[in-house]
Design a protein around this motif. Structure first.
Motif: not given
Length: 269
Positions: A72-88
């Protein structure tokens, strides 16, 4: 089989539809980005993990188990840009307007872009829409000036100290110049595009901003939106595209179309 079908509740169907929609939106979000290759890599690691356990490869199995324990920590680090875009995207309000850029402002932008393209002056013009660009506004020089073609040209002249970076149009005014924009990390970008186009793509991937790019090498004017580049060869088509994007027409819903059809077919008194 029939017993299993009979035991399905309406809430179960709704649950499946919601999960399917979320997966579909995630796939659309990461399509054409590095996230696809990273997901494939994670999937291969999981497959190797199960195979190492089956064939009793103890050391490899232990290493992969330790790695996957913090996945889970690895996914957050790797996909932080995509997660930020999705939350936006999720945080957008459906009642927000596209931005306070009217016909006069559009004409000034097009006039400036075509003038600079003819004279091989590179430019990066960002039009803020629903997603706020405060993080990028603060990296530039605040101007808060009326949107005029002559001022835009003066900013991007090679001798100008503010020509590096992008100009951000906020509420129909030139808010800041020399703003630093995020470079796109998409490996599929055409190699002929340079830093200016990559910055436009990077911002459009993270926000809903419209970006006009003027290339001094090719004299082309490109409009970048949602990670896509469209080249325009004349003022008329560029003006029409900007007006449509800044003032999109409301798409009638299925219910509205049904009522309209009923009204048109109703007998007249």
């Amino acid at each position: 089989m029939l017993d299993a079908l009979n035991s399905i509740r309406l809430l179960d169907i709704l649950d499946i539809l919601i999960v399917s929609f979320i997966i579909y939106r995630i796939m659309l979000l990461i399509r054409g980005t590095r996230a696809v290759q990273m997901l494939v890599g994670i999937a291969l690691i999981i497959i190797i993990y199960f195979l190492s356990g089956k064939f009793e490869l103890q050391t490899l199995h232990w290493l992969l188990k330790t790695f996957l324990g913090s996945i889970l920590v690895v996914i957050v680090i790797l996909f932080q840009t995509d997660i930020r875009r999705a939350l936006t995207q999720i945080g957008k309000t459906p009642f927000a307007t596209a931005g306070k850029v009217g016909n006069r402002e559009v004409e000034e932008l097009v006039r400036a872009a075509t003038y600079m393209a003819r004279r091989r002056i590179g430019a990066l013009l960002v039009i803020e829409r629903e997603t706020g660009l405060r993080d990028y506004l603060d990296t530039g020089h605040r101007l808060d000036a009326r949107l005029k073609a002559e001022l835009l040209v003066a900013i991007f002249l090679p001798a100008s100290p503010m020509h590096d970076g992008g100009v951000i149009i906020h509420k129909g005014r030139i808010h800041s110049s020399g703003c630093l924009l995020p470079l796109s990390q998409n490996p599929a970008i055409d190699k002929r595009y340079g830093t200016r186009h990559r910055a436009a793509l990077g911002l459009s991937e993270e926000t809903d901003a419209l970006v006009i790019v003027v290339s001094e090498e090719t004299q082309q004017i490109s409009l970048v939106e949602k990670g896509r580049i469209t080249v325009y060869h004349d003022e008329k088509t560029l003006t029409a595209a900007l007006r449509q994007l800044m003032a999109p027409q409301k798409t009638p819903t299925r219910m509205m179309r049904w009522f309209s059809a009923r009204k048109s077919t109703a007998p007249h008194a």
